[in-house]
Design a protein around this motif. Structure first.
Motif, short mmCIF file in Angstrom:
data_model
loop_
_atom_site.label_atom_id
_atom_site.label_comp_id
_atom_site.label_asym_id
_atom_site.label_seq_id
_atom_site.Cartn_x
_atom_site.Cartn_y
_atom_site.Cartn_z
N CYS A 21 44.18 32.68 41.99
CA CYS A 21 43.32 33.64 42.67
C CYS A 21 43.62 33.64 44.17
CB CYS A 21 41.85 33.30 42.43
SG CYS A 21 41.35 33.40 40.70
N ASN A 105 36.89 29.34 32.42
CA ASN A 105 37.14 30.69 32.90
C ASN A 105 36.81 31.67 31.78
OD1 ASN A 105 38.37 33.18 33.59
ND2 ASN A 105 39.92 32.14 34.83
N GLN A 130 32.00 34.29 39.26
CA GLN A 130 32.18 34.75 40.64
C GLN A 130 31.50 36.09 40.91
OE1 GLN A 130 32.90 32.18 41.79
NE2 GLN A 130 34.42 31.18 40.52
N LEU A 137 35.85 41.75 40.85
CA LEU A 137 36.70 40.86 40.06
C LEU A 137 38.18 41.17 40.28
CD1 LEU A 137 34.67 40.74 36.72
CD2 LEU A 137 34.93 38.90 38.40
N ARG A 142 40.52 37.87 39.52
CA ARG A 142 40.06 37.23 38.29
C ARG A 142 40.65 37.94 37.07
NH1 ARG A 142 38.58 32.45 39.07
NH2 ARG A 142 37.07 32.44 37.38
#
Length: 412
Positions: A21, A105, A130, A137, A142
């Motif tokens: 990320c 995740n 998140q 995202l 992500r």
């Protein structure tokens, strides 16, 4: 120091992720698409050798909590977790009420073996959502979408996980206050029993540091923080630490509380960092075979009681040590006593994050130092209204919570 009075935890690092990320500065490495299964086996072999090597550092203590971080720990096959925990229970003495947390995740949990995680002994999940906004995202890099995030939380609860933390960021690029509040509400509605709600910070050595996304201004950030705290409180969450909120049906994360109360923690895995208090024993009494500690240059490091930090090789290829196809114990790349002045700053850096404070006797019990050694600094902070005026508890005032960095600078 009474070594048996200092709690002991274990951190396990799984270094791989599907995609790095742009905000991430953790020790994570993109997993090769054609990564052979044997690499997982070799890595777990190394974890177990690492654990056996560190077992003497327990000095008769039980492991009270385990945290599996990454990377993306849910990438490790369930069969390897079964093998890992079967052996860890042989190597270490687990406390009867041990808390075992695994980071996960949502993008790797669509077909997750939740029931198998529970059977292994993992009893707490920390799901890295998140945000529930699709555009955020994408910005954050992500690999999951909002629907997958909601599904993962609900599936974990349905499988029997009574403790599910959801990681949420705020202060995201172009994020509005309603969007930030929607994230909190949706996490709660999906079944989060604990929420870690923290502001996005731009760290060096990240893509965001180089590209510098446009973040909300200071006034907007303050509005989001105040509104978010109020919403979390209305939903029944208790803000026991700067960014940690425990729901009415949950409790504080004991593993993280151990960090904040300056407890000890062993650490296995690539790039893992540990901290351990050593009782008054000679080096020969704590034989760490297979490590650099046996070299002549390290002789005497453990001859005196003290508090030490250590770390492991960052890169997986360096952590997994092989010779002629045989995996050997990973090396310690750092073993260093924490100096007395550093002990004060590190204790305060951690303890003052807890809004409920810590009992003053803990300072002496965990650092070996006396209250008198910092009495002048404490009195000054009390006079400024930043610390509560108490001989029983070390605790920031409401003003002190807002100016925590100012308090910490006094002890640097």
């Amino acid at each position: 120091m009474n070594i048996l009075s200092i709690p002991l935890a274990l951190y396990i690092h799984i270094p791989w992720c599907v995609k790095k990320c742009p905000y991430c500065d953790f020790n994570s490495h993109e997993q090769p698409e054609d990564m052979p299964y044997a690499m997982y086996e070799e890595y777990v072999d190394s974890l177990l050798l690492d654990a056996r090597m560190q077992q003497p550092l327990t000095q008769g203590r039980k492991i009270g909590s385990i945290f599996i971080g990454g990377g993306t720990p849910s990438l490790l096959p369930i069969a390897q977790y079964q093998r890992l925990f079967t052996q860890l229970r042989i190597i270490f003495d687990f406390a009867g009420d041990i808390e075992i947390t695994m980071e996960a995740n949502p993008g790797t949990l669509e077909h997750a073996p939740f029931a198998e995680y529970l059977e292994v002994g993992i009893n707490r999940l920390s799901i890295g959502v998140q945000s529930f906004a699709a555009d955020k995202l994408v910005t954050l890099g992500r690999i999951h979408n909002p629907e997958q995030a909601v599904t993962a939380i609900k599936a974990a609860r349905a499988a029997g996980f009574e403790r599910v933390n959801v990681d949420l960021m705020h202060g995201l690029p172009q994020q509005t206050l309603p969007e930030a509040m929607h994230d909190i509400q949706l996490a709660h509605d999906a079944g989060a029993t604990h929420i870690s709600w923290y502001q996005l910070t731009i760290e060096p050595n990240t893509v965001f540091y180089r590209s510098q996304p446009i973040l909300p201004d200071e006034d907007s950030l303050a509005d989001i923080e105040q509104a978010g705290q109020a919403l979390l409180q209305r939903l029944g969450y208790d803000n026991y630490e700067v960014s940690a909120w425990a729901g009415a049906s949950d409790m504080p994360c004991s593993h993280n509380v151990n960090y904040w109360q300056f407890g000890d923690y062993l650490a296995i895995g690539a790039g893992a960092h540990g901290k351990v208090t050593i009782a008054h024993k000679a080096l020969n009494d704590i034989e760490l075979s297979g490590t650099e500690l046996n070299n002549t240059e390290h002789n005497g490091l453990l001859a005196e009681s003290g508090i030490y930090r250590f770390s492991k090789s960052r890169l997986p290829k360096d952590y997994v040590v092989q010779a002629d196809g045989v995996v050997s114990a990973p090396k310690m790349v750092g073993w260093q006593a924490i100096a007395h002045d550093e002990l004060v700053s590190e204790f305060m850096l951690n303890a003052l994050r807890l809004h409920g404070g810590v009992d003053w006797p803990l300072f002496a019990a965990r650092t070996g130092l006396t209250y008198d050694s910092i009495a002048t600094e404490i009195t000054g902070l009390i006079n400024k209204g930043l610390l509560t005026d108490s001989k029983d508890i070390l605790q920031p005032t409401e003003l002190g919570k807002r100016y925590l960095n100012q308090i910490l600078r006094v002890f640097l």
